[in-house]
Design an enzyme around this catalytic site. Structure first.
Site, PDB file in Angstrom:
ATOM      1  N   CYS A 125     -50.944 -71.442 -25.232  1.00 24.30           N
ATOM      2  CA  CYS A 125     -52.374 -71.190 -25.013  1.00 24.30           C
ATOM      3  C   CYS A 125     -52.925 -70.301 -26.114  1.00 24.30           C
ATOM      4  CB  CYS A 125     -52.604 -70.518 -23.664  1.00 24.30           C
ATOM      5  SG  CYS A 125     -52.080 -71.488 -22.250  1.00 24.30           S
ATOM      6  N   ASP A 143     -55.515 -36.724 -49.256  1.00 23.99           N
ATOM      7  CA  ASP A 143     -54.320 -37.477 -48.850  1.00 23.99           C
ATOM      8  C   ASP A 143     -54.643 -38.935 -48.507  1.00 23.99           C
ATOM      9  OD1 ASP A 143     -52.643 -35.214 -49.024  1.00 23.99           O
ATOM     10  OD2 ASP A 143     -53.319 -34.543 -47.062  1.00 23.99           O
ATOM     11  N   ASP A 182     -53.136 -34.685 -44.086  1.00 23.58           N
ATOM     12  CA  ASP A 182     -54.236 -34.270 -43.223  1.00 23.58           C
ATOM     13  C   ASP A 182     -55.576 -34.159 -43.932  1.00 23.58           C
ATOM     14  OD1 ASP A 182     -53.652 -31.955 -44.739  1.00 23.58           O
ATOM     15  OD2 ASP A 182     -54.549 -30.703 -43.174  1.00 23.58           O
ATOM     16  N   CYS A 240     -49.516 -68.940 -21.495  1.00 21.79           N
ATOM     17  CA  CYS A 240     -48.293 -68.923 -22.287  1.00 21.79           C
ATOM     18  C   CYS A 240     -48.626 -68.844 -23.766  1.00 21.79           C
ATOM     19  CB  CYS A 240     -47.455 -70.169 -22.011  1.00 21.79           C
ATOM     20  SG  CYS A 240     -48.281 -71.703 -22.501  1.00 21.79           S
ATOM     21  N   ASP A 286     -47.455 -34.179 -47.282  1.00 21.10           N
ATOM     22  CA  ASP A 286     -48.343 -33.238 -47.947  1.00 21.10           C
ATOM     23  C   ASP A 286     -47.923 -31.846 -47.472  1.00 21.10           C
ATOM     24  OD1 ASP A 286     -50.755 -32.121 -49.173  1.00 21.10           O
ATOM     25  OD2 ASP A 286     -51.416 -31.872 -47.105  1.00 21.10           O
TER      26      ASP A 286
END
Length: 731
Positions: free
Chosen positions: A27, A627, A623, A24, A422
């Protein structure tokens, strides 16, 4: 795979552990607290659904961390890097559940028949005979876990179950002896609670197993064997024995065992389980292939570029595992509640016992009501609400080519109100061509030769366009010397004793290059057509323009659909580009983007993203290497899988193919996942908020409380599994 070793990140160590025995949210809190007390540990995150712990430390702490977890009452070991399979304990659990049901049914039947006037009460000795193995053999794990919790001065679900069922069992034993079997006994309450909890845990484990199906499907893609060509002879080897640079033959119908580049043959590759792309992709000499993809039709020979843990497939699996094991920010609320939950429930149960006992004088009813409080209050559902949804969400995203690498990105993405893009390679094909070259005072061929010489060592898309044009026109050139790249501005070098540059429009303005005025109208028309342009410049005291170079880069199919979908979701779109304003505005107008920030230098993109964040949560889509700062500055970084490794490492979400429509799909999956998290947390809290007072008031029997508690855990996991039904608009 061998056991997972600690991962080094700078001077820090990240350790992945498998933790067994947690039941649970309490824990989870206890294990995290134990780990954070280990010298050298800077942070620890424990996930109940995956049963894993991720430990950040300033020094190696593997042995100390494992010892701390075991001292807290749980078992731990280095986590195997492979996707976990169901353990042999699953079949044993199933047998124990069946045995519990068989033993409990005779105790339940008389209780069910009583409202209909039937009196089928079993003899006391038979009830003891049926209930005892359920209580101490099948329910033995609750006692063991409860003892460990008490020894660690903490509480957990098992402590509540052990206390509640023991109270009902031993009260029944006392009544059986004191009344010589004449009093009503409550063995069915203790046995049914244990049986229901075990059934619930078994169903929960089966449901959690389904949340990792996406990872198991990915892991199954890795072929165990490969045909390696050495000295012209094919040798079948274990895939792990293949080295970078080896030539590997792949027949039709087989999966590629490595990442590589096709050097011989042609085929189509089915990459659907890796990238989400439903259509096979043509592969010929020079094309890159991904390990795990299916070779559809032709025999090909591939030169290996990555093996083992460095392959794309292995990185995807690690990324999804990392996201599933991570803890979402919303989970912190659950952690704070769980730290005090069990002690508070035990106190409420004690108050219920004493209040009913002294007020009504009915200690049997008082005991049953206290048992009901202990049983209904199990915090299992709280611990599973968030991680179960995250596991299902990251799994369905992986199946559709969206790699979500951390839980925080998944949670934050649902709040995104601005998406910044971009341009080159993200919204456009990233393969510009030289569409026009206008010389000024020199021959066209000479201008192309000089431009190609300056760009010969560059991998920039515009440089590749110049080189392709030079080769296409059979222009011979030699590489320039002393070449230097000027980030966001261009490139400079020496050719035939002259210092020349390829300069962006912005840099040309800064240099105040002369001679450009003769092409002012040409530049204006080029900008209006959405072209990117550069100048070939001879540097000196008075920099002089030698030629105008105009480039075209078509927008990717689907970008307009993406922008329209983002607008439908109420998201504002922004284009960030280093290109001239005309080219950027033309591209934005073609697809319907709201705002344009043009002529932005790479180092300034992060500042623009930071500025945009003042208006709302920002996702940055890019990409390239340039960037990376902007991806890091955004609330959510989204990298195109066709881009650079730097961009993909920086971003929290990677789109495994170049389809920009995946951006909207990633945001939609995030919104649906977060909705599941909120639903799960609502129900998890609702069970306790409603159930505990009802139990304390005597309106819930322990049997009903046990059923509700078991159902709460199963329901939150089942609700999370509904995410697996998500389909993209095309699907």
């Amino acid at each position: 795979m061998s056991a997972a070793l600690p991962r080094l990140q700078g001077a820090a160590t990240t350790l992945d552990l498998k933790v067994e025995g947690m039941t649970c949210a309490s824990c989870v809190a206890r294990v995290e607290k134990a780990l954070r007390r280990v010298p050298g540990v800077t942070d620890a995150s424990v996930n109940l659904a995956t049963e894993t712990a991720t430990v950040s430390a300033s020094q190696p702490v593997a042995d100390a961390a494992i010892a701390a977890i075991r001292k807290a009452g749980y078992d731990a070991a280095l986590r195997d890097a492979a996707v976990p399979q169901r353990s042999h304990a699953a079949s044993r659990d199933r047998l124990e559940v069946i045995a519990a049901v068989i033993l409990t049914l005779p105790l339940v039947v008389p209780m069910v028949a009583a409202p209909f006037g039937a009196q089928w009460m079993l003899p006391a000795w038979l009830q003891v005979l049926l209930a005892t193995p359920v209580q101490f053999a099948i329910g033995g794990r609750f006692y063991i876990s409860a003892f460990k919790a008490v020894r660690a001065r903490a509480g957990n679900m098992d402590l509540l179950v052990a206390l509640g069922t023991s109270a009902a069992y031993f009260m029944s034993v006392y009544l059986a002896i004191a009344s010589r079997g004449e009093a009503h006994l409550y063995f069915e309450a203790s046995a049914v609670v244990i049986t229901l909890v075990r059934v619930g845990k078994w169903l929960e484990a089966r449901a959690k197993h389904q949340t990792t199906e996406a990872l198991r499907a990915l892991a199954a893609l890795r072929p165990a064997r490969a045909r390696v060509i050495r000295d012209g002879v094919e040798h079948e080897l274990d895939a792990g024995a293949v080295a970078v640079g080896d030539l590997v033959a792949v027949k039709p119908g087989e999966r590629f065992p490595v990442d590589g580049e096709v050097v011989e043959g042609a085929t189509h590759a089915d990459e659907s389980l890796i990238t989400g792309e439903s259509l096979p992709v043509a592969k010929g000499p020079g094309a890159r292939v991904t390990g795990g993809a299916m070779n559809a039709e032709g025999r090909v020979v591939v030169r290996t570029t990555a093996v083992g843990a460095e392959t794309t497939l292995a990185r995807i699996i690690r990324g999804v595992e990392s996201a599933q094991a991570a803890k979402a920010p919303i989970q912190r609320l659950v952690d704070r509640v769980s730290e005090v939950f069990v002690p508070v429930i035990v106190a409420i149960a004690l108050v219920t016992l004493l209040a009913w006992g002294f007020a009504a004088g009915d200690w049997e009813a008082a005991t049953l009501n206290a048992v009901a409080v202990l049983v209904i209050a199990c915090p299992c559902a709280l611990g599973l609400a968030t991680p179960a949804a995250i596991m299902a969400g990251t799994g369905v995203a992986a199946r559709h080519g969206i790699l979500i690498k951390d839980a925080e990105a998944l949670e934050l993405a649902h709040r995104v109100r601005i998406v910044a893009f971009d341009k080159t390679g993200t919204l456009t094909e990233g393969k510009p061509t030289l569409v026009d070259l206008v010389p000024i005072g020199i021959e066209r061929a000479e201008a192309l030769r000089l431009a190609a010489a300056l760009q010969s060592g560059s991998e920039h898309p515009l440089a590749r366009a110049v080189l392709a044009a030079a080769r296409g026109e059979a222009v011979e050139f030699a590489a320039a010397s002393d070449v230097r790249a000027m980030a966001g501005r261009g490139v400079v070098g020496r050719i035939d004793g002259r210092t020349l540059a390829i300069a962006s429009g912005r840099w040309a303005d800064e240099l105040d290059v002369i001679g450009r005025e003769v092409l002012a109208e040409k530049v204006r028309r080029s900008q209006a057509a959405g072209r990117t342009f550069s100048w070939l410049v001879e540097l000196g005291a008075d920099p002089r323009a030698l030629a105008l170079l105009a480039f075209g880069d078509p927008v990717k199919p689907g970008v307009a659909d993406l922008v329209a979908e983002l607008h439908r979701l109420g998201i504002r779109t922004v284009l960030l580009s280093g290109d001239n304003r005309g080219a950027a505005q033309s591209a934005a107008a073609d697809v319907g983007i709201d705002e344009v920030r043009a002529e932005v230098l790479p180092e300034d993109k992060a500042a623009v993203v930071t500025e945009l964040r003042r208006a709302g949560t920002v996702a940055m889509v890019g990409d390239g290497i340039n960037d990376a700062p902007a991806l890091a500055a955004a609330d959510v970084g989204i990298a195109m899988g066709t881009g650079t490794d730097v961009a993909m490492h920086t971003a929290g979400i990677t789109l495994m193919r170049g389809d920009p429509r995946l951006v909207a799909e990633a945001l939609d999956i995030s919104r649906r996942t977060y909705a599941k998290i909120r639903q799960n947390l609502f129900w998890a809290f609702a069970y306790n908020v409603v159930g505990i007072p009802l139990a304390a008031l005597g309106w819930l029997s322990p049997v009903i409380a046990g059923a509700a508690m078991a159902f709460s855990s199963v329901s939150v996991v089942t609700n999370a599994l509904l995410l697996r039904r998500w389909r993209n608009q095309k699907g």
